[in-house]
Scaffold this active site. Structure first.
Site, PDB file in Angstrom:
ATOM      1  N   THR A 184     -33.031  -9.735  -2.833  1.00  0.00           N
ATOM      2  CA  THR A 184     -33.548 -10.700  -1.831  1.00  0.00           C
ATOM      3  C   THR A 184     -34.902 -11.062  -2.624  1.00  0.00           C
ATOM      4  O   THR A 184     -35.533 -10.381  -3.221  1.00  0.00           O
ATOM      5  CB  THR A 184     -33.456 -10.439  -0.498  1.00  0.00           C
ATOM      6  N   GLU A 231     -25.657 -29.598  -7.671  1.00  0.00           N
ATOM      7  CA  GLU A 231     -24.552 -28.650  -7.938  1.00  0.00           C
ATOM      8  C   GLU A 231     -24.501 -28.538  -9.661  1.00  0.00           C
ATOM      9  O   GLU A 231     -24.487 -29.404 -10.257  1.00  0.00           O
ATOM     10  CB  GLU A 231     -23.174 -29.154  -7.508  1.00  0.00           C
ATOM     11  N   ASP A 249     -28.794  -3.179  -6.387  1.00  0.00           N
ATOM     12  CA  ASP A 249     -29.239  -4.258  -5.394  1.00  0.00           C
ATOM     13  C   ASP A 249     -30.569  -3.696  -5.072  1.00  0.00           C
ATOM     14  O   ASP A 249     -30.875  -2.895  -4.313  1.00  0.00           O
ATOM     15  CB  ASP A 249     -28.358  -4.424  -4.256  1.00  0.00           C
ATOM     16  N   LYS A 297     -38.399  -9.698   0.821  1.00  0.00           N
ATOM     17  CA  LYS A 297     -38.919  -8.407   1.251  1.00  0.00           C
ATOM     18  C   LYS A 297     -40.299  -8.073   0.739  1.00  0.00           C
ATOM     19  O   LYS A 297     -41.163  -8.718   0.729  1.00  0.00           O
ATOM     20  CB  LYS A 297     -37.713  -7.304   1.169  1.00  0.00           C
ATOM     21  N   ARG A 351     -36.723 -16.618   2.223  1.00  0.00           N
ATOM     22  CA  ARG A 351     -35.527 -16.062   2.185  1.00  0.00           C
ATOM     23  C   ARG A 351     -34.271 -16.568   1.281  1.00  0.00           C
ATOM     24  O   ARG A 351     -33.949 -17.703   1.203  1.00  0.00           O
ATOM     25  CB  ARG A 351     -35.057 -16.212   3.767  1.00  0.00           C
ATOM     26  N   TYR A 370     -29.255 -32.953  -3.893  1.00  0.00           N
ATOM     27  CA  TYR A 370     -28.014 -32.164  -4.249  1.00  0.00           C
ATOM     28  C   TYR A 370     -27.962 -31.924  -5.852  1.00  0.00           C
ATOM     29  O   TYR A 370     -28.226 -32.780  -6.532  1.00  0.00           O
ATOM     30  CB  TYR A 370     -26.589 -33.133  -4.254  1.00  0.00           C
TER      31      TYR A 370
HETATM   32  N1  PLP Z   1     -29.195  -6.119   0.190  1.00  0.00           N
HETATM   33  C1  PLP Z   1     -30.079  -5.338   0.682  1.00  0.00           C
HETATM   34  C2  PLP Z   1     -30.414  -3.775   0.127  1.00  0.00           C
HETATM   35  C3  PLP Z   1     -30.583  -5.537   2.096  1.00  0.00           C
HETATM   36  O1  PLP Z   1     -31.486  -4.575   2.568  1.00  0.00           O
HETATM   37  C4  PLP Z   1     -30.421  -6.918   2.709  1.00  0.00           C
HETATM   38  C5  PLP Z   1     -30.736  -6.967   3.668  1.00  0.00           C
HETATM   39  O2  PLP Z   1     -31.646  -6.723   4.668  1.00  0.00           O
HETATM   40  C6  PLP Z   1     -29.498  -7.738   1.816  1.00  0.00           C
HETATM   41  C7  PLP Z   1     -29.009  -7.461   0.779  1.00  0.00           C
HETATM   42  C8  PLP Z   1     -29.077  -8.991   2.533  1.00  0.00           C
HETATM   43  O3  PLP Z   1     -29.916  -9.983   2.696  1.00  0.00           O
HETATM   44  P1  PLP Z   1     -29.734 -11.105   3.425  1.00  0.00           P
HETATM   45  O4  PLP Z   1     -30.130 -10.817   4.679  1.00  0.00           O
HETATM   46  O5  PLP Z   1     -30.819 -12.262   2.604  1.00  0.00           O
HETATM   47  O6  PLP Z   1     -28.226 -11.594   3.175  1.00  0.00           O
END
Ligand code: PLP
Length: 467
Positions: free
Chosen positions: A245, A66, A219, A248, A254, A64
């Site tokens: 993320t 935090e 994002d 990918k 993950r 842990y």
């Molecule tokens: N943001 C984008 C652009 C995504 O394509 C995805 C998932 O495919 C996410 C966020 C969410 O990611 P997670 O599945 O790790 O929560």
């Protein structure tokens, strides 16, 4: 001192997974067989390295921690602090960021939680945001809602108005976005997508955000590996906050990351850090942070730049080959790792082609195409070359992959005709015993197994099924 004996009720603590739990072990081995034996074209997936898998499976999961390095709510964090600092340093280095200008939080459990924490940091409940509409390729967490329902927490706790792609071109309609933003006056503009095959015009997004004193967040989940590999424009030159993320194109475990500007003057650093913990999360997953650190080290290497370049070259070749068969792609092609394939001209749904692909061990996902009448039966599929490129495939291989995909469409068309109905259950019933499906599966599996498998030794798989 002599070693003490293990209590009988604790003997299970030092047995292997194979010895301890035959059911879970078999599932893992069978999944390995599936991954090795198929063509993985899901644009949001990848094959991570053995070193990443190893780091992810360490006893760091026991701890842990935090809080942040140097300011934890639990003792015993001297090595975890070292790890998190290393991971933060590598995250900035992988994207070429100056630590005086940018900071990063490496604790988000996933992309969705990273996005919700970023929204929590940037705006107040019920403030207005604008993100790319899901049917236009945006992600759920960018404010998605339907006529009937607020689907994502990003639309439940905030007000949201989407922007869209122009269905005629497949490109984002920035002009309409600017007009709508002038009326809606958002506090936050989100760029980034899950299914957009083109580059972003970050300068225009910044200009629109500035017209309303709004924050600009990117994002970059899908393209972060291409950005680290210098194969996509960096959003960091334009945005206040960047989320991603790590699993990918970046090819890590993950998880999620949130980058924030430190030189903006409105305390984004504290706001983001507090939004992650304690607002949205509890203790960080330290085994995952170790695996992210490994992936980021790899992503900063010259080899990763070659990988990112090949991902794009492969996507471009696959797109050309599909167009060569006469197919229609959203926006006519791709500039990144993904392709949106419009199957409406073939009078097929994405679900049916996805189903045939599953039967022959090609893994893809159905996806809506801008202008689709129904979100329930999307008119296309999404393909990505990131995973196949990790299996060392090149442009010539993409020509073969396109041929396999073409055959799935031919099969789907015939089966739909034979079924004499548009219903999925009739379609599936007519796939039973189809010899073309069996033949194609055989060829796909043989082809896939001839390529290297990242992360584990495919010759040592102990599966309980045959594929
Ligand atoms: N943001 C984008 C652009 C995504 O394509 C995805 C998932 O495919 C996410 C966020 C969410 O990611 P997670 O599945 O790790 O929560």
């Amino acid at each position: 001192m002599a070693a003490k004996p293990v209590d009988p009720w604790n003997t299970c603590l030092n047995t292997t997974l194979e010895e301890e739990d035959k059911e879970v072990f078999a599932i893992v081995e069978n999944e390995k067989l599936r991954q090795w034996s198929g063509l993985e074209l899901i644009a949001s997936e990848n094959f991570t390295s053995q070193a990443v898998i190893e780091a992810n499976g360490t006893p760091l999961t026991n701890k842990y921690s935090e809080g942040l390095p140097g300011a934890r709510y639990y003792g015993g964090n001297e090595f975890i602090d070292e790890l998190e600092n290393l991971c933060r340093k590598r995250a900035l280095a992988a994207f070429g960021l100056n630590p005086e200008q940018w900071g990063v939080n490496v604790q988000p459990y996933s992309g969705s939680t990273a996005n919700f924490a970023a929204l929590t940091a940037l705006i107040q409940p019920q403030d207005r945001l604008m993100g790319l509409d899901l049917p236009s390729g945006g992600h759920l967490t960018h404010g998605y809602q339907t006529n009937k329902k607020k689907i994502s927490s990003s639309s439940i706790y905030f007000q949201s108005m989407p922007y869209q792609v122009d269905p005629a071109t497949g490109y984002i309609d920035y002009k309409r976005l600017e007009e709508n933003a002038a009326l809606y006056r958002p506090k936050l503009l989100i760029c980034g997508a899950s299914a957009y095959p083109r580059e972003w015009d970050y300068a225009t997004m910044r200009r629109i955000a500035d017209q309303h004193g709004a924050y600009l967040m990117c994002d970059m989940a899908h393209i972060s590996g291409l950005i680290a590999g210098k194969e996509a424009i960096s959003p960091f030159d334009f945005c206040d906050v960047v989320t991603t993320t790590t699993h990918k194109t970046l090819r890590g475990p993950r998880a999620g990351l949130i980058f924030f500007r430190r030189d903006k003057g409105d305390d984004l650093e504290n706001r983001v850090n507090q939004a992650v913990f304690p607002s949205c999360q509890g203790g960080p997953h330290n085994n995952t942070i170790a695996a992210i650190a490994v992936a980021l080290k790899q992503a900063a290497s010259p080899e990763f730049q070659q990988y990112a370049k090949q991902v794009r070259a492969n996507a471009s070749k696959l797109a050309d080959a599909l167009v060569g068969y006469g197919y229609k792609l959203a926006s006519g092609g791709t500039e990144n790792h993904l392709i949106l394939w419009d199957l409406k001209p073939q009078k097929l749904t994405g679900s049916k082609v996805e189903r045939i692909c599953d039967m022959v061990h090609i893994t893809i996902n159905k996806n809506s195409i801008a202008g689709d009448k129904s979100a329930v039966t999307p008119g296309g599929v999404r393909l990505g070359t990131n995973a196949l490129t990790s299996r060392s495939m090149k442009e010539d291989d993409m020509v073969k992959v396109a041929e396999f995909l073409h055959r799935t469409v031919q099969i789907a068309t015939k089966v739909q005709e034979q079924a004499g109905s548009k219903l999925m259950k009739d379609f599936v019933a007519h796939c039973d015993g189809n010899e073309e499906i069996a033949q194609l599966k055989k060829e796909v599996v043989e082809f896939a197994r001839s390529y290297p498998m990242p992360g584990f030794d495919a010759t040592k798989i102990k599966s309980t099924v045959t594929i």
